[in-house]
Design an enzyme around this catalytic site. Structure first.
Site, PDB file in Angstrom:
ATOM      1  N   ARG A 174       0.828  -1.238   0.101  1.00 26.57           N
ATOM      2  CA  ARG A 174      -0.031  -0.026  -0.035  1.00 26.57           C
ATOM      3  C   ARG A 174       0.807   1.321   0.003  1.00 26.57           C
ATOM      4  O   ARG A 174       0.548   2.290   0.454  1.00 26.57           O
ATOM      5  CB  ARG A 174      -0.911   0.145   1.124  1.00 26.57           C
ATOM      6  CG  ARG A 174      -1.878  -1.204   1.533  1.00 26.57           C
ATOM      7  CD  ARG A 174      -2.860  -1.201   0.072  1.00 26.57           C
ATOM      8  NE  ARG A 174      -3.671  -2.224   0.358  1.00 26.57           N
ATOM      9  CZ  ARG A 174      -3.542  -3.393  -0.158  1.00 26.57           C
ATOM     10  NH1 ARG A 174      -2.240  -3.577  -0.778  1.00 26.57           N
ATOM     11  NH2 ARG A 174      -4.062  -4.328   0.192  1.00 26.57           N
ATOM     12  N   SER A 224     -10.353   0.580   4.111  1.00 28.45           N
ATOM     13  CA  SER A 224      -9.628   0.206   5.486  1.00 28.45           C
ATOM     14  C   SER A 224      -8.894   1.415   6.270  1.00 28.45           C
ATOM     15  O   SER A 224      -8.177   2.145   5.434  1.00 28.45           O
ATOM     16  CB  SER A 224      -8.534  -0.697   5.176  1.00 28.45           C
ATOM     17  OG  SER A 224      -9.344  -1.900   4.776  1.00 28.45           O
ATOM     18  N   GLU A 301      -3.631   4.104   7.078  1.00 28.72           N
ATOM     19  CA  GLU A 301      -3.914   3.665   5.548  1.00 28.72           C
ATOM     20  C   GLU A 301      -4.214   5.087   4.803  1.00 28.72           C
ATOM     21  O   GLU A 301      -3.850   5.617   3.802  1.00 28.72           O
ATOM     22  CB  GLU A 301      -4.604   2.505   5.061  1.00 28.72           C
ATOM     23  CG  GLU A 301      -4.324   2.299   3.733  1.00 28.72           C
ATOM     24  CD  GLU A 301      -5.001   1.205   3.369  1.00 28.72           C
ATOM     25  OE1 GLU A 301      -4.656   0.102   3.779  1.00 28.72           O
ATOM     26  OE2 GLU A 301      -5.577   1.083   2.148  1.00 28.72           O
TER      27      GLU A 301
HETATM   28  C1  LIG Z   1     -15.502   0.664   0.034  1.00 23.38           C
HETATM   29  C2  LIG Z   1     -13.947   0.764  -0.339  1.00 23.38           C
HETATM   30  C3  LIG Z   1     -13.152  -0.158  -0.565  1.00 23.38           C
HETATM   31  C4  LIG Z   1     -11.591  -0.024  -0.750  1.00 23.38           C
HETATM   32  N1  LIG Z   1     -11.030  -1.333  -0.854  1.00 23.38           N
HETATM   33  C5  LIG Z   1      -9.799  -1.538  -1.235  1.00 23.38           C
HETATM   34  C6  LIG Z   1      -8.778  -2.446  -1.535  1.00 23.38           C
HETATM   35  O1  LIG Z   1      -9.513  -3.607  -1.353  1.00 23.38           O
HETATM   36  N2  LIG Z   1      -7.370  -2.362  -1.469  1.00 23.38           N
HETATM   37  C7  LIG Z   1      -6.992  -1.324  -1.571  1.00 23.38           C
HETATM   38  O2  LIG Z   1      -5.659  -1.138  -1.835  1.00 23.38           O
HETATM   39  N3  LIG Z   1      -7.612   0.083  -1.133  1.00 23.38           N
HETATM   40  C8  LIG Z   1      -9.098   0.021  -1.251  1.00 23.38           C
HETATM   41  N4  LIG Z   1      -9.566   1.187  -0.855  1.00 23.38           N
HETATM   42  C9  LIG Z   1      -9.045   2.430  -0.833  1.00 23.38           C
HETATM   43  C10 LIG Z   1      -8.984   3.092  -2.167  1.00 23.38           C
HETATM   44  O3  LIG Z   1      -9.978   2.634  -2.731  1.00 23.38           O
HETATM   45  C11 LIG Z   1      -7.765   3.094  -2.823  1.00 23.38           C
HETATM   46  O4  LIG Z   1      -6.750   3.273  -2.072  1.00 23.38           O
HETATM   47  C12 LIG Z   1      -7.570   3.819  -4.192  1.00 23.38           C
HETATM   48  O5  LIG Z   1      -6.774   3.212  -5.169  1.00 23.38           O
HETATM   49  C13 LIG Z   1      -7.307   5.167  -4.088  1.00 23.38           C
HETATM   50  O6  LIG Z   1      -7.623   6.001  -5.306  1.00 23.38           O
HETATM   51  P1  LIG Z   1      -7.912   7.456  -5.449  1.00 23.38           P
HETATM   52  O7  LIG Z   1      -8.124   7.690  -6.992  1.00 23.38           O
HETATM   53  O8  LIG Z   1      -9.539   7.635  -4.843  1.00 23.38           O
HETATM   54  O9  LIG Z   1      -6.846   8.055  -4.869  1.00 23.38           O
HETATM   55  P2  LIG Z   1      -7.308   9.300  -3.765  1.00 23.38           P
HETATM   56  O10 LIG Z   1      -8.132   8.981  -2.449  1.00 23.38           O
HETATM   57  O11 LIG Z   1      -7.741  10.570  -4.440  1.00 23.38           O
HETATM   58  O12 LIG Z   1      -5.738   9.516  -3.469  1.00 23.38           O
HETATM   59  C14 LIG Z   1      -4.845   8.780  -2.512  1.00 23.38           C
HETATM   60  C15 LIG Z   1      -3.429   9.068  -2.598  1.00 23.38           C
HETATM   61  O13 LIG Z   1      -2.942   8.836  -3.758  1.00 23.38           O
HETATM   62  C16 LIG Z   1      -2.209  10.323  -4.463  1.00 23.38           C
HETATM   63  N5  LIG Z   1      -2.847  10.439  -5.676  1.00 23.38           N
HETATM   64  C17 LIG Z   1      -4.052   9.925  -6.316  1.00 23.38           C
HETATM   65  N6  LIG Z   1      -4.100  10.266  -7.743  1.00 23.38           N
HETATM   66  C18 LIG Z   1      -2.842  10.395  -7.887  1.00 23.38           C
HETATM   67  C19 LIG Z   1      -2.121  10.798  -9.049  1.00 23.38           C
HETATM   68  N7  LIG Z   1      -2.727  10.629 -10.358  1.00 23.38           N
HETATM   69  N8  LIG Z   1      -0.772  11.298  -9.077  1.00 23.38           N
HETATM   70  C20 LIG Z   1      -0.129  11.195  -7.825  1.00 23.38           C
HETATM   71  N9  LIG Z   1      -0.833  11.004  -6.747  1.00 23.38           N
HETATM   72  C21 LIG Z   1      -1.947  10.685  -6.803  1.00 23.38           C
HETATM   73  C22 LIG Z   1      -3.312  11.423  -3.458  1.00 23.38           C
HETATM   74  O14 LIG Z   1      -2.475  12.591  -3.171  1.00 23.38           O
HETATM   75  C23 LIG Z   1      -3.295  10.492  -2.168  1.00 23.38           C
HETATM   76  O15 LIG Z   1      -2.223  10.754  -1.402  1.00 23.38           O
HETATM   77  C24 LIG Z   1     -11.121   0.901  -0.607  1.00 23.38           C
HETATM   78  C25 LIG Z   1     -11.782   2.184  -0.419  1.00 23.38           C
HETATM   79  C26 LIG Z   1     -13.207   2.252  -0.236  1.00 23.38           C
HETATM   80  C27 LIG Z   1     -14.160   3.386   0.135  1.00 23.38           C
END
Ligand SMILES: Cc1cc2nc3c(=O)[nH]c(=O)nc-3n(C[C@H](O)[C@H](O)[C@H](O)COP(=O)(O)OP(=O)(O)OC[C@H]3O[C@@H](n4cnc5c(N)ncnc54)[C@H](O)[C@@H]3O)c2cc1C
Length: 310
Positions: A174, A224, A301
């Site tokens: 992660r 999580s 996380e």
């Molecule tokens: C119901 C639910 C279930 C989930 N299940 C999982 C799972 O099974 N496994 C898992 O790993 N995660 C899970 N997650 C967490 C989340 O979905 C992941 O971490 C996801 O990949 C985050 O992507 P995001 O685009 O929403 O990032 P954001 O939440 O927008 O950002 C997260 C981080 O990434 C950075 N970031 C985002 N985009 C970029 C970019 N283009 N360039 C540079 N930095 C960037 C941001 O600055 C921040 O630090 C879950 C979340 C929810 C709500």
């Protein structure tokens, strides 16, 4: 810091894109948070470079946002520029997909199957963008997105756009080296396989059904809250933080509208109008409960976005 100077320097087309005072509540899946001074949607490398340069010149803090599914935004909002990555092109060359970092990750998985490519189905149902998934090395069921990356186009904090290989990310649980450095991930090339699309589609449907059973699909959450703990011995699996939280008896805990999710003790849900302070207090109580019972320190996380941390 000069937001007005930033706005004054924009072309009329850019000005049409940039949104002042947008609520972070609407940009994050936990549905918590005050306004961001400016939200700048980024569709291509040049736009990213331009907004980044203007923010840097005007001494404005920056935050990179994908789908906002792993973020708690502060009630006071963020007095800076949010670069919201929305680049969404998708090109197939054989088994390689070139994909914009702003593509919805789950949609990308569905589209890869439509294109006859398998491999990513394990991650079906993970919310957010491809960029957020890669930067946080998202994973589940024993796999991580980092396994598939060939290379990626990033905007460096010094304004240079370059293509980097997986070694630049240093993929681990992660986490990657790029999460805290201010690099904007714009596009990625993923190597998938020509496999049995039907069984991959079945596997995708199972994963989504499993998530529906175990995760808060109808309530706002950020996934999580804490990282799983290291494996007890080499070759073994990480220990689920949720088990420790359950045994520490956190299931009934809540602060205002922020509740521990009944079916998954490592998730916090917003049952109405939870504030960031309530969420932080609840998370601190959960952490404290595990510390007292097991003498273990859980590590968050979910990323906290505020003026102090952004
Ligand atoms: C119901 C639910 C279930 C989930 N299940 C999982 C799972 O099974 N496994 C898992 O790993 N995660 C899970 N997650 C967490 C989340 O979905 C992941 O971490 C996801 O990949 C985050 O992507 P995001 O685009 O929403 O990032 P954001 O939440 O927008 O950002 C997260 C981080 O990434 C950075 N970031 C985002 N985009 C970029 C970019 N283009 N360039 C540079 N930095 C960037 C941001 O600055 C921040 O630090 C879950 C979340 C929810 C709500």
């Amino acid at each position: 810091m000069d937001v007005q100077q930033f706005l004054n320097a924009l072309t009329p087309e850019e000005r049409d894109l940039v949104q002042p005072g947008v609520s972070l509540r609407g940009l994050t899946t936990l549905r918590v948070g005050g306004p961001a001074a400016l939200v700048c949607p980024v569709h291509n490398p040049e736009q990213a470079r331009r907004f980044q340069a203007l923010a840097t010149e005007n001494d404005i803090p920056q935050f990179i946002l994908g789908g906002g599914s792993n973020i708690l935004a502060d009630d006071q909002g963020f007095d800076g520029v949010v670069l919201k990555v929305e680049a969404d092109r998708l090109v197939q060359q054989g088994e390689v997909l070139t994909a914009g970092a702003g593509l919805d990750f789950d949609q990308l998985i569905a589209r890869s199957l439509d294109l006859g490519l398998t491999g990513l189905e394990f991650a079906s149902g993970i919310p957010g963008t491809l960029g957020g998934a890669i930067v946080g090395n998202a994973g589940c069921y024993g796999h991580e997105i980092g396994e598939f990356l060939l290379d990626a186009v990033v905007l460096r904090p010094d304004g240079r756009i370059e293509t980097v290989g997986p070694e630049a990310f240093g993929f681990r649980y992660r986490e990657t080296d790029l999460r805290e450095t201010g690099h904007v991930l714009l596009e990625a090339r993923l190597r998938l396989q020509r496999g049995d699309v039907h069984s991959a589609a079945d596997s995708r449907a199972e994963k989504i059904a499993d998530r529906r059973r175990k995760h808060p699909v109808d309530l706002p959450s950020a996934g999580s809250w804490f990282r799983n703990l290291p494996a007890p011995a080499p070759g073994e699996r990480r220990q689920a933080a949720g088990k420790f939280l359950e045994q520490a008896g956190v299931q009934q805990m809540h602060e205002g509208d922020a509740h521990v999710f009944a079916k998954h003790a490592n998730m916090i849900v917003n049952t109405g109008k939870a504030t960031s302070q309530e969420v932080l207090t609840l998370a601190a109580r959960m952490k404290q409960a595990v510390s007292e019972k097991f003498d273990l320190t859980l590590i968050e996380e979910v990323r906290y976005l505020s003026d102090a941390t952004g």
